[in-house]
Design a protein around this motif. Structure first.
Motif, PDB file in Angstrom:
ATOM      1  N   GLY A  53       0.768  -1.248  -0.096  1.00 25.57           N
ATOM      2  CA  GLY A  53      -0.039  -0.121  -0.055  1.00 25.57           C
ATOM      3  C   GLY A  53       0.754   1.056  -0.096  1.00 25.57           C
ATOM      4  O   GLY A  53       0.346   2.080  -0.686  1.00 25.57           O
ATOM      5  N   VAL A  54       1.716   1.132   0.824  1.00 28.77           N
ATOM      6  CA  VAL A  54       2.764   2.497   0.923  1.00 28.77           C
ATOM      7  C   VAL A  54       3.472   2.551  -0.295  1.00 28.77           C
ATOM      8  O   VAL A  54       3.539   3.789  -0.740  1.00 28.77           O
ATOM      9  N   VAL A  55       4.161   1.729  -0.784  1.00 26.20           N
ATOM     10  CA  VAL A  55       4.941   1.811  -2.012  1.00 26.20           C
ATOM     11  C   VAL A  55       4.025   2.285  -3.343  1.00 26.20           C
ATOM     12  O   VAL A  55       4.315   2.936  -4.181  1.00 26.20           O
ATOM     13  N   PHE A  56       2.808   1.542  -3.312  1.00 26.78           N
ATOM     14  CA  PHE A  56       2.068   1.734  -4.721  1.00 26.78           C
ATOM     15  C   PHE A  56       1.553   3.311  -4.461  1.00 26.78           C
ATOM     16  O   PHE A  56       1.493   4.005  -5.590  1.00 26.78           O
ATOM     17  N   THR A  57       1.103   3.632  -3.412  1.00 25.55           N
ATOM     18  CA  THR A  57       0.615   5.135  -3.326  1.00 25.55           C
ATOM     19  C   THR A  57       1.774   6.067  -3.622  1.00 25.55           C
ATOM     20  O   THR A  57       1.549   7.066  -4.148  1.00 25.55           O
ATOM     21  N   GLU A  58       2.713   5.853  -2.754  1.00 21.58           N
ATOM     22  CA  GLU A  58       4.006   6.999  -3.135  1.00 21.58           C
ATOM     23  C   GLU A  58       4.356   6.996  -4.512  1.00 21.58           C
ATOM     24  O   GLU A  58       4.884   8.080  -4.979  1.00 21.58           O
ATOM     25  N   ALA A  59       4.578   5.752  -5.256  1.00 22.93           N
ATOM     26  CA  ALA A  59       5.299   5.946  -6.331  1.00 22.93           C
ATOM     27  C   ALA A  59       4.101   6.159  -7.521  1.00 22.93           C
ATOM     28  O   ALA A  59       4.582   6.780  -8.591  1.00 22.93           O
ATOM     29  N   PHE A  60       2.948   5.854  -7.398  1.00 20.59           N
ATOM     30  CA  PHE A  60       2.073   5.979  -8.416  1.00 20.59           C
ATOM     31  C   PHE A  60       0.626   6.597  -8.092  1.00 20.59           C
ATOM     32  O   PHE A  60       0.188   7.417  -9.107  1.00 20.59           O
ATOM     33  N   VAL A  61       0.105   6.761  -7.024  1.00 15.21           N
ATOM     34  CA  VAL A  61      -1.126   7.399  -6.659  1.00 15.21           C
ATOM     35  C   VAL A  61      -0.997   8.272  -5.383  1.00 15.21           C
ATOM     36  O   VAL A  61      -1.337   7.763  -4.271  1.00 15.21           O
ATOM     37  N   PRO A  62      -0.260   9.094  -5.231  1.00 17.35           N
ATOM     38  CA  PRO A  62       0.420   9.931  -3.909  1.00 17.35           C
ATOM     39  C   PRO A  62      -1.050  10.078  -3.107  1.00 17.35           C
ATOM     40  O   PRO A  62      -0.842  10.399  -1.972  1.00 17.35           O
ATOM     41  N   GLY A  63      -2.088  10.553  -3.741  1.00 15.98           N
ATOM     42  CA  GLY A  63      -3.091  11.095  -3.078  1.00 15.98           C
ATOM     43  C   GLY A  63      -4.006   9.981  -2.447  1.00 15.98           C
ATOM     44  O   GLY A  63      -4.895  10.188  -1.651  1.00 15.98           O
ATOM     45  N   LEU A  64      -3.667   8.723  -2.649  1.00 18.43           N
ATOM     46  CA  LEU A  64      -4.618   7.686  -2.380  1.00 18.43           C
ATOM     47  C   LEU A  64      -4.244   7.112  -0.879  1.00 18.43           C
ATOM     48  O   LEU A  64      -2.807   7.298  -0.507  1.00 18.43           O
ATOM     49  N   SER A  65      -5.133   6.739  -0.078  1.00 20.45           N
ATOM     50  CA  SER A  65      -4.614   6.356   1.202  1.00 20.45           C
ATOM     51  C   SER A  65      -4.021   4.896   1.278  1.00 20.45           C
ATOM     52  O   SER A  65      -4.818   3.952   0.713  1.00 20.45           O
ATOM     53  N   PRO A  66      -2.756   4.734   1.792  1.00 19.67           N
ATOM     54  CA  PRO A  66      -2.196   3.351   1.437  1.00 19.67           C
ATOM     55  C   PRO A  66      -2.978   2.126   2.070  1.00 19.67           C
ATOM     56  O   PRO A  66      -2.871   1.048   1.763  1.00 19.67           O
ATOM     57  N   ILE A  67      -3.758   2.555   3.448  1.00 20.14           N
ATOM     58  CA  ILE A  67      -4.684   1.461   3.877  1.00 20.14           C
ATOM     59  C   ILE A  67      -5.660   1.010   3.075  1.00 20.14           C
ATOM     60  O   ILE A  67      -6.015  -0.365   2.790  1.00 20.14           O
ATOM     61  N   VAL A  68      -6.340   1.622   2.259  1.00 24.20           N
ATOM     62  CA  VAL A  68      -7.131   1.423   1.046  1.00 24.20           C
ATOM     63  C   VAL A  68      -6.488   0.472   0.027  1.00 24.20           C
ATOM     64  O   VAL A  68      -7.164  -0.590  -0.239  1.00 24.20           O
ATOM     65  N   VAL A  69      -5.317   0.728  -0.286  1.00 26.48           N
ATOM     66  CA  VAL A  69      -4.755  -0.231  -1.219  1.00 26.48           C
ATOM     67  C   VAL A  69      -4.401  -1.604  -0.431  1.00 26.48           C
ATOM     68  O   VAL A  69      -4.505  -2.519  -1.203  1.00 26.48           O
ATOM     69  N   SER A  70      -3.923  -1.417   0.694  1.00 29.35           N
ATOM     70  CA  SER A  70      -3.548  -2.800   1.319  1.00 29.35           C
ATOM     71  C   SER A  70      -4.653  -3.667   1.791  1.00 29.35           C
ATOM     72  O   SER A  70      -4.636  -4.749   1.470  1.00 29.35           O
ATOM     73  N   VAL A  71      -5.791  -3.024   2.055  1.00 28.23           N
ATOM     74  CA  VAL A  71      -6.768  -3.825   2.342  1.00 28.23           C
ATOM     75  C   VAL A  71      -7.558  -4.150   0.958  1.00 28.23           C
ATOM     76  O   VAL A  71      -7.896  -5.552   0.787  1.00 28.23           O
ATOM     77  N   GLY A  72      -7.432  -3.553  -0.100  1.00 24.30           N
ATOM     78  CA  GLY A  72      -7.883  -4.029  -1.376  1.00 24.30           C
ATOM     79  C   GLY A  72      -7.265  -5.194  -1.946  1.00 24.30           C
ATOM     80  O   GLY A  72      -7.804  -5.905  -2.551  1.00 24.30           O
TER      81      GLY A  72
END
Length: 476
Positions: free
Chosen positions: A109-128
Motif C-alpha cells: 500500500g505504501v509503495v504503490f501510493t507513494e510511487a504511483f497514486v500519491p493522493g490515495l490512502s495506503p490502507i485502502v490499497v493494502s486492504v484492497g
C-alpha cells in the motif's frame, strides 16, 4: 502424480530462495545497514550461520522421516507430543505469517501510493489487495502465484544488479558521505542478529517438495545451504552498496529504505523500478501465505489439533475457515496502529519471535529423536558434531529473542504482543489436547504411527502447496 517431472537441485534452490525473498527483507536490510553501517555484515553472518544450523536440523529430521512432508508439526509430535506440536506449528506458520503478511500488505500500500497514486490512502490499497487475493484463493484460482517464478527471478536479478552497481559506485548518483553508525562494537552489532535473521528465515519450506526431488538424500540439505549462500552474498553486497548512496541516518529512519536507495542511485527510474518490484513481490508473498497457512490450519484440524471448521472445504476444494481468519486478522492489523508504515519493523520482529521459538523446538526435536531412535538418519552422522549445532542454535535463537530490538520502546511492544499471543496459544493448546483430544500433553507419537498415517500424520498444507510447485502450478 505419476507423470510429474522430478525436481533437480536448481529447482530445489529456487524453492528455498523464492519463499524467503520478500519486500520485508529489503526493509530489514536497509534498516540494518542504516543502524550498523557496513558492520551489519557481522549480524548478517551470525544469522547465516544459525540458519545453516537449522538447515542441518531439518535435514536430519527429514532423514529420520523421509516420507513425511507435513514438516514441523509432525516432527514435534514425534519428539515431545501434541501440545508443543500445536504451539510450534501455530506460532511459526499461523501467528508469524499473520504478522509477516500484514507487513507485506502495508508495504504494498505504501509503495504503490507513494510511487504511483500519491493522493490515495495506503490502507485502502493494502486492504484492497488483501481482499482481491482472498477472493482469488476462495475460488481456487491461483492467479498471482502463477507469476511468482517470474516475480522471484526479477526480484533476485534486480537485487543482484543493484548490488553490483551500488557496491562499485557505477551509477552517477550522488555518493553519500557517511557518518559514524549508531551501533558499533561487536556486542551491540551481534545484538542486531534478529534483524539479519529475517533475511534468511523460512529455508525449511523445501522439505514439503522433497518427495518430488530426484535425489532428496543429497539435495534437501544442499539446496538449503546453497540458497542461504546466495542470499548472504547478494544481500551482503547490496547492503554495503546502499551505504554508498544513502546516509545511514536516513536508511535507519526511513520506512522504505530500499525505495530511498533506488531513487538516490537511479532517480525516477529507480523509484518506479523498485516500486513495481516491491508491489509484485508483496502480492506474491501474500498469496503464498494465504494459500499455505490456510491449508496448514486445515491439516491441523484434520489431525484433531484445531476445530474441524478449519478443515471444511468449499466446492473449489479450498479450506475457507483459515482463509477467513487470516484475512480478518490481517485487515485488523493493517487498519490499526500496527498497520502504520512506521511499525513495519515492529511487525517483522514480532513475527521473528514466533518463528525463532519454532526453531528452538526444531533443534530440541533433533536432540530428543536422536536419542530415542539412534538407528534412524544414519547418513547424517557426519553432521552431528556432538549436538553442538543444535545447542548453539537454541542459544542463538534465545539470544535473538531477548535482544529482538535495540530500541527499548519497540522491544516492549514486541514482547507485549508476543507474550499475550503465546499465553493465549498455550492455554488453547493445553485445553484442546486435554479436553478435546483427550491425549497426554507431552506424550510423543511413535514415528512409525506418523509415517504410516496416524492421527497427526496428515498433510499440514505445506505439502499441498508444494505439490503445486512440482506440478508447475504455483508457489515457488
Amino acid at each position: 502424480m505419476g507423470g510429474t517431472k522430478k525436481l533437480g537441485l536448481f529447482s530445489a534452490v529456487c524453492v528455498c530462495v523464492g519463499l524467503i525473498v520478500a519486500t520485508s527483507c529489503l526493509v530489514s536490510l536497509g534498516t540494518g545497514v542504516g543502524l550498523g553501517g557496513s558492520g551489519f555484515i557481522l549480524p548478517l553472518a551470525i544469522a547465516f550461520i544459525l540458519n545453516v544450523f537449522i538447515s542441518l536440523s531439518f535435514s536430519e529430521l527429514h532423514a529420520m522421516m523421509p516420507n513425511v512432508t507435513g514438516g514441523l508439526g509432525q516432527y514435534t509430535a514425534a519428539a515431545v507430543g501434541p501440545v508443543l506440536s500445536i504451539i510450534s506449528n501455530t506460532s511459526a506458520y499461523v501467528f508469524c505469517m499473520i504478522f509477516a503478511a500484514s507487513a507485506e500488505a502495508v508495504m504494498c500500500g505504501v509503495v504503490f501510493t507513494e510511487a504511483f497514486v500519491p493522493g490515495l490512502s495506503p490502507i485502502v490499497v493494502s486492504v484492497g489487495i488483501t481482499l482481491l487475493l482472498a477472493f482469488a484463493n476462495i475460488r481456487g484460482i491461483d492467479i498471482f502465484s502463477r507469476i511468482q517464478n517470474v516475480t522471484v527471478s526479477l526480484l533476485l536479478g534486480s537485487m543482484a544488479v543493484l548490488a553490483i552497481l551500488s557496491f562499485f559506485k557505477v551509477m552517477p548518483g550522488a555518493v553519500a558521505v557517511q557518518e559514524t553508525p549508531a551501533i558499533t562494537g561487536f556486542g551491540d552489532l551481534a545484538g542486531m542478529a534478529a534483524i539479519g535473521f529475517w533475511l534468511f528465515i523460512g529455508v525449511e519450506f523445501v522439505i514439503p517438495v522433497s518427495k518430488y526431488m530426484k535425489n532428496p538424500r543429497r539435495d534437501v540439505l544442499l539446496s538449503m545451504v546453497i540458497g542461504l549462500l546466495i542470499l548472504f552474498a547478494v544481500q551482503g553486497v547490496l547492503g554495503v552498496g546502499m551505504t554508498h548512496y544513502v546516509a545511514l541516518s536516513e536508511l535507519s529512519t526511513s520506512t522504505m529504505p530500499h525505495m530511498a536507495f533506488a531513487e538516490a542511485m537511479l532517480g525516477d527510474v529507480g523509484k518506479y523500478w523498485m516500486g513495481i518490484l516491491t508491489v509484485l513481490a508483496g502480492i506474491s508473498t501474500l498469496n503464498t501465505v494465504l494459500a499455505s497457512t490456510t491449508r496448514i490450519m486445515a491439516g491441523m484440524a484434520q489431525g484433531g489439533m484445531m476445530p474441524k471448521a478449519f478443515a471444511k472445504e468449499n466446492r473449489k476444494e479450498v479450506p475457507y475457515g483459515g482463509l477467513i481468519l487470516m484475512v480478518v486478522a490481517m485487515i485488523i492489523i493493517v487498519a490499526s496502529g500496527l498497520g502504520n508504515s512506521s511499525a513495519i519493523i515492529t511487525m517483522i520482529l514480532t513475527g521473528s519471535c514466533f518463528w525463532l521459538l519454532s526453531y528452538i523446538i526444531t533443534h530440541t526435536n533433533v536432540l530428543v529423536l536422536r536419542r530415542r531412535y539412534p538407528e534412524r538418519a544414519a547418513h547424517m552422522k557426519k553432521f552431528r558434531w556432538f549436538g553442538i549445532p543444535q545447542v548453539i542454535g537454541i542459544l542463538g535463537c534465545l539470544y535473538m529473542i531477548v535482544n529482538i530490538s535495540p530500541d527499548p520502546a519497540m522491544k516492549g511492544v514486541i514482547f507485549t504482543v508476543f507474550g499475550i499471543a503465546m499465553a493465549l496459544l498455550i492455554v488453547y493448546s493445553v485445553m484442546w489436547v486435554k479436553v478435546v483430544m483427550k491425549a497426554g500433553l507431552f506424550r510423543p507419537v511413535p514415528i512409525e504411527e506418523i509415517i504410516e498415517g496416524g492421527p497427526v500424520a496428515v498433510d499440514t498444507g505445506e505439502a499441498a502447496v508444494a505439490g503445486k510447485v512440482a506440478e508447475g502450478k504455483g508457489i515457488v
